[in-house]
Every structure is written in structure tokens, then in C-alpha cells.
Design an enzyme around this catalytic site. Structure first.
Site, PDB file in Angstrom:
ATOM      1  N   GLU A 147       0.766  -1.270  -0.055  1.00 38.44           N
ATOM      2  CA  GLU A 147       0.101   0.066   0.070  1.00 38.44           C
ATOM      3  C   GLU A 147       0.971   1.204  -0.032  1.00 38.44           C
ATOM      4  O   GLU A 147       0.585   2.160  -0.515  1.00 38.44           O
ATOM      5  CB  GLU A 147      -0.750   0.209   1.174  1.00 38.44           C
ATOM      6  CG  GLU A 147      -1.805   1.258   1.370  1.00 38.44           C
ATOM      7  CD  GLU A 147      -2.803   1.213   0.095  1.00 38.44           C
ATOM      8  OE1 GLU A 147      -3.705   0.508   0.044  1.00 38.44           O
ATOM      9  OE2 GLU A 147      -2.698   2.129  -0.867  1.00 38.44           O
TER      10      GLU A 147
ATOM     11  N   GLY B 249       2.141   7.462  -1.058  1.00 33.54           N
ATOM     12  CA  GLY B 249       1.926   7.646   0.473  1.00 33.54           C
ATOM     13  C   GLY B 249       0.836   7.386   1.621  1.00 33.54           C
ATOM     14  O   GLY B 249       0.617   6.069   1.488  1.00 33.54           O
TER      15      GLY B 249
ATOM     16  N   ILE C 273      -2.099   7.894   1.005  1.00 31.68           N
ATOM     17  CA  ILE C 273      -3.636   7.812   0.100  1.00 31.68           C
ATOM     18  C   ILE C 273      -3.634   6.034   0.095  1.00 31.68           C
ATOM     19  O   ILE C 273      -2.942   5.468  -0.608  1.00 31.68           O
ATOM     20  CB  ILE C 273      -3.384   8.354  -0.922  1.00 31.68           C
ATOM     21  CG1 ILE C 273      -3.208   9.850  -1.050  1.00 31.68           C
ATOM     22  CG2 ILE C 273      -4.865   8.053  -1.840  1.00 31.68           C
ATOM     23  CD1 ILE C 273      -2.811  10.493  -2.245  1.00 31.68           C
TER      24      ILE C 273
ATOM     25  N   GLU D  65      15.314  15.539  -3.080  1.00 33.83           N
ATOM     26  CA  GLU D  65      16.367  14.841  -2.625  1.00 33.83           C
ATOM     27  C   GLU D  65      17.504  15.764  -3.219  1.00 33.83           C
ATOM     28  O   GLU D  65      17.520  16.254  -3.938  1.00 33.83           O
ATOM     29  CB  GLU D  65      16.240  13.437  -3.393  1.00 33.83           C
ATOM     30  CG  GLU D  65      15.275  12.798  -2.823  1.00 33.83           C
ATOM     31  CD  GLU D  65      15.140  11.800  -1.743  1.00 33.83           C
ATOM     32  OE1 GLU D  65      16.168  11.937  -1.322  1.00 33.83           O
ATOM     33  OE2 GLU D  65      14.068  11.232  -1.397  1.00 33.83           O
TER      34      GLU D  65
ATOM     35  N   ASP E 204      10.130   7.962 -10.931  1.00 35.96           N
ATOM     36  CA  ASP E 204       9.313   7.903  -9.511  1.00 35.96           C
ATOM     37  C   ASP E 204       7.880   7.627 -10.090  1.00 35.96           C
ATOM     38  O   ASP E 204       7.183   6.524  -9.605  1.00 35.96           O
ATOM     39  CB  ASP E 204       9.605   8.904  -8.623  1.00 35.96           C
ATOM     40  CG  ASP E 204       8.803   8.584  -7.262  1.00 35.96           C
ATOM     41  OD1 ASP E 204       9.147   7.973  -6.446  1.00 35.96           O
ATOM     42  OD2 ASP E 204       7.728   9.186  -7.175  1.00 35.96           O
TER      43      ASP E 204
ATOM     44  N   LYS F 223       5.582   4.260 -10.090  1.00 37.27           N
ATOM     45  CA  LYS F 223       3.998   4.015  -9.440  1.00 37.27           C
ATOM     46  C   LYS F 223       3.057   3.657 -10.599  1.00 37.27           C
ATOM     47  O   LYS F 223       2.219   3.210 -10.250  1.00 37.27           O
ATOM     48  CB  LYS F 223       3.809   5.500  -8.824  1.00 37.27           C
ATOM     49  CG  LYS F 223       4.880   5.789  -7.277  1.00 37.27           C
ATOM     50  CD  LYS F 223       4.632   7.043  -6.944  1.00 37.27           C
ATOM     51  CE  LYS F 223       5.646   7.160  -5.774  1.00 37.27           C
ATOM     52  NZ  LYS F 223       5.666   8.459  -5.390  1.00 37.27           N
TER      53      LYS F 223
ATOM     54  N   GLY G 280       6.356  11.381   2.837  1.00 38.71           N
ATOM     55  CA  GLY G 280       6.694  11.849   4.240  1.00 38.71           C
ATOM     56  C   GLY G 280       6.568  10.643   5.373  1.00 38.71           C
ATOM     57  O   GLY G 280       5.820   9.832   5.118  1.00 38.71           O
TER      58      GLY G 280
HETATM   59  N1  HSE Z   1       9.736  11.167  -4.016  1.00 44.96           N
HETATM   60  C1  HSE Z   1       8.564  10.903  -3.843  1.00 44.96           C
HETATM   61  C2  HSE Z   1       7.810  12.261  -4.152  1.00 44.96           C
HETATM   62  C3  HSE Z   1       7.908  10.320  -2.541  1.00 44.96           C
HETATM   63  O1  HSE Z   1       8.155  13.184  -4.371  1.00 44.96           O
HETATM   64  O2  HSE Z   1       6.620  12.007  -4.261  1.00 44.96           O
HETATM   65  C4  HSE Z   1       8.255   8.967  -2.512  1.00 44.96           C
HETATM   66  O3  HSE Z   1       7.550   7.952  -3.129  1.00 44.96           O
END
Ligand code: HSE
Length: 435
Positions: free
Chosen positions: A126, A131, A133, A187, A198, A202, A306
Site C-alpha cells: 500500500e 504515500g 493515500i 532529494e 518515480d 508508481k 513523508g
Molecule cells: N519522492 C517521492 C515524491 C516520494 O516526491 O513524491 C516517495 O515516493
């Protein structure tokens, strides 16, 4: 009956999980049954926001997986290796796994799911998308009766923060990124976020769940926000759009005779009409819009990253597994909805064959007839224009922005090449998809 939990990683998310497990008051009573037995860290000397007994901490992640007192393995260390090997090691030992690791699941999900099915253990994910949600379990379970037409979302908080500030302040990408890094939102190496990887991880995961079969992660066309210019964000606003890094997965027709479902899956900056449900999602928030038959449109919105939000999702998965343990299972096999079994094959359609609206900005000589020539060239290529405007000119050069109607990508690219060949056209300065 206490249930032993082992944690691989005590960074932002790991510390958030430990904080929940060590303060069960006021939460579901099952949280109180979770006993944090062992935690693997890279640097035992590091000061952390949660204090744990020294005997729980180890620098050997395999010792966590192998500890007989650890019944559920929680992987929140990130990265591909050793995370993948540790997950497979836990499965081989018959231990269920909870992971927040989107890069491992997007690339090795099939291998991990096959190993888990064979060994009869759950691997729950999940926290890998959105995050805090809840989106993975709703896709697997709550929306299971639907034919999913499209899943689209803002699923990277860093880029959404940058784009929101570019829109609000008219600021340049580089300046906002530097600020976001200073504030700790981005980052030190922001490549995975700003180049769209990223979000691609997802959407690969969401598409696999929505359409019932793994999606080839490496084949997802991915474009980030790192080349986006402030002037396109400003022009988009003048024309009634906001620019968002959108991840989209949609079905193209029905499965073929061999049962393969064609999908259009992609990540790129996209102009959204200001009244689109995702257009008002700002800052580090994420949102996912699921369109299904017969449910219609369902939107999931909230904090996409977070410590607290991500730990909330991780602990929900631990509780799911703990709940099944509490009633003595799984003895009669895995629940196919919770285990996310795949039931068909999916293939990505070629990008050139997909159709979209487009925003395109030309830099041209500022002279009579240029707008007419661009309009004629699009018309001759069969590309229908929704609007064409000259927005600015300086030093004899003009900026002409065109919004097209839906057009096949291949046809649109051919038209652009033909227009670029006109001597009055200096360059195609920007080209963005439009919803
Ligand atoms: N680096 C991701 C973001 C968070 O900025 O949404 C972790 O998946």
C-alpha cells in the site's frame, strides 16, 4: 497473542512505522499486538526521532529476516538491492512481507508475486504509491467489480510542489528546485523525481493492479519536468490550463483473441483544464483519479510522501496480515483479492498510435502570414486546431501557441516536422500533451 515484526530500514519511513508501533494508545487494538522484534539500520550511531532498545537494533538485515521471532518482514530501506533479495529471502522462509519499495515492485513485482504465491504468503504494498493515500487496496478490492477505463494521477509530490510554485510565482524551474532542496522537499539527487521515473514506477504498479497483469516498466514513455520553461506554465495559465506531471494508464479497446489487453501508459507534463478534478491538487499532495464502469469517477487525494503518511500505509498492511494471523490463517490459501493475483497479460501500445490534444509553442519571425502558414500546415496534415494565438514578440521574433484537438501522435509529429521546415519558423520551442 503478540506478532513479531522485523523492520528493514529506520530512515524517514522506518522511524514513522516504529513510532506508530511503539505508541499503540488510541489506535486499533491490533496495533498493540505488534511487537517490534528487530530493526536493521545502516548506521547505528545516527540520532533518530524514535528511541528503541539497543538489543533490537542490528546492522545485518539478513539477521532480521532470519530471526525466528520475526513473523512479518517490513522492507522500508528502498533501492533495488539488497531489498529485492531480502524480500525473496523472507518469502522463502514463509514470512509475509510489507514493502514501500516502488522501484523493486515496478521492476521485480512479477518475480516477487510468483514466489509469494508459490510459498503461500502475502506481499502487501500500500505504501509504494501515493504515500498515505489508500489506493492499492481500493484498486485490488473496493473497485474490483469495475472495468477500469483509466487511472490518472499526480503521484510525485516533489514535482507537484515545484510545478505549483512555478505557477503561483512565475518562477523558473531551476530556482524552485534549488529552493525545494534547501527546504528538504527534494532529494539532493532529484533525478528520479524530476525526470519522471518515480511516477513511472508508481503508474506501472497501478496499471498492473487495475488491468490485472504486469506492465513492462522499461517500456513506459517517460518525460519529466526538468526541461519545462516558466513561460509555458504562464501561457498555459493564460489559456485556462495548469501544468501537472501526470501519470496515465488507460485501456485501449478490449483484450485481443489471445486475451492480451492493450494499454496506453505514460508519464509527462500535461496541460489540464483548470476545472479538471486533478487541476486543484497543489504542493506536495498527490491525487489519483480512477474511472471505471460502472462506478464512474473516483478520486483519491492526500499526502503522497513523508514519515507519517507513508507509515500509516505500511502499518495498515501489517494490520491486514496480523488480522489474518489472529484468526489462524492463511491456512486454506491466499485471498486472491488481497494477494493481487494477475489474471491476464497486458501490452503497451506504440506511442505513435495513441491520440491526444497538444499544446505547442513556436518561435517564429514576426511577419505577416506566419499564423496562416502554421494553420494551413496543420490543416493539410489533418490536424484540427482548437486555438492559435500570438502571445508575445521581441526583437522581431514572435511566440505562437497552438492547442490542437485530439490527433494521433504520428500525424502530429509529421505536421510539426513540416512546420519546422518553413523558413519563417525558428523553432518548435515546446510541445506538451493536453487533456
Ligand atoms: N519522492 C517521492 C515524491 C516520494 O516526491 O513524491 C516517495 O515516493
Amino acid at each position: 497473542m503478540a506478532i513479531g515484526v522485523g523492520l528493514l530500514g529506520l530512515g524517514t519511513v522506518g522511524a514513522g512505522v516504529a513510532a506508530i508501533l511503539t505508541s499503540p494508545e488510541g489506535r486499533h487494538p491490533l496495533v498493540g499486538a505488534l511487537d517490534l522484534k528487530k530493526v536493521a539500520v545502516r548506521d547505528p550511531g545516527r540520532v533518530r526521532p524514535v528511541s528503541l532498545p539497543a538489543e533490537v537494533i542490528t546492522t545485518d538485515p539478513e539477521a532480521v529476516v532470519d530471526d525466528p521471532a520475526v513473523e512479518i518482514v517490513v522492507e522500508v530501506m528502498g533501492g533495488l538491492e539488497p531489498a529485492r533479495s531480502l524480500i525473496l529471502r523472507a518469502i522463502a522462509a514463509g514470512k509475509p512481507v510489507v514493502t514501500a519499495n516502488k522501484s523493486v515492485i515496478a521492476r521485480h513485482g512479477e518475480e516477487i508475486a510468483a514466489a509469494a504465491a508459490e510459498r503461500g504468503v502475502y506481499v502487501l504494498i500500500e505504501a509504494a504509491v501515493g504515500g498515505g493515500i489508500p489506493i492499492i487496496e481500493p484498486l485490488k478490492q473496493s473497485l474490483g467489480g469495475n472495468r477500469i477505463q483509466r487511472v490518472s494521477g499526480i503521484i510525485n509530490g516533489t514535482t507537484n510542489y515545484i510545478l505549483s510554485r512555478m505557477a503561483d510565482e512565475g518562477a523558473a524551474y531551476g530556482a524552485v528546485l534549488a529552493d525545494a532542496q534547501r527546504l528538504g522537499y527534494a532529494e539532493a539527487d532529484p533525478a528520479a523525481d524530476v525526470e519522471g521515473h518515480d511516477a513511472a514506477d508508481k503508474i506501472a504498479i497501478l496499471a498492473g493492479l487495475a488491468y490485472g497483469g504486469p506492465v513492462p516498466r522499461a517500456a513506459i514513455p517517460t518525460e519529466g519536468i526538468d526541461r519545462l520553461e516558466a513561460r509555458d506554465v504562464a501561457y498555459a495559465a493564460q489559456l485556462g490550463f495548469v501544468v501537472k506531471l501526470l501519470a496515465v494508464a488507460q485501456r485501449i479497446g478490449d483484450p485481443d483473441d489471445a486475451g492480451v489487453q492493450a494499454l496506453d501508459v505514460r508519464v509527462h507534463p500535461t496541460l489540464l483544464p483548470v476545472d479538471h478534478p486533478l487541476a486543484g491538487v497543489n504542493g506536495v499532495n498527490n491525487a489519483i483519479l480512477v474511472e471505471g464502469d460502472p462506478v464512474g469517477r473516483v478520486m483519491f487525494y492526500g499526502p503522497g510522501a513523508g514519515a507519517g503518511p507513508t507509515a500509516s500505509a505500511v502499518v495498515a498492511d501489517i494490520l491486514n496480515i496480523a488480522g489474518i494471523r489472529q484468526v489462524g490463517g492463511p491456512q486454506a490459501g491466499l485471498d486472491p483479492l488481497l494477494a493481487a493475483s494477475s489474471w491476464r497479460r497486458c501490452a503497451l501500445v506504440e506511442g505513435a498510435l495513441t491520440s491526444h490534444r497538444n499544446y505547442v509553442r513556436f518561435r517564429t519571425h514576426d511577419q505577416p502570414g506566419v499564423i496562416g502558414q502554421i494553420g494551413t500546415a496543420f490543416g493539410s496534415a489533418g490536424v484540427s486546431i482548437q486555438s492559435i494565438v500570438q502571445l508575445e514578440c521581441d526583437g522581431g521574433a514572435a511566440e505562437i501557441v497552438v492547442i490542437t484537438h485530439d490527433v494521433q501522435e504520428a500525424r502530429f509529429r509529421e505536421a510539426l516536422a513540416a512546420i519546422e521546415a518553413h523558413p519563417e519558423v525558428l523553432t518548435v520551442a515546446a510541445s506538451l500533451r493536453t487533456l
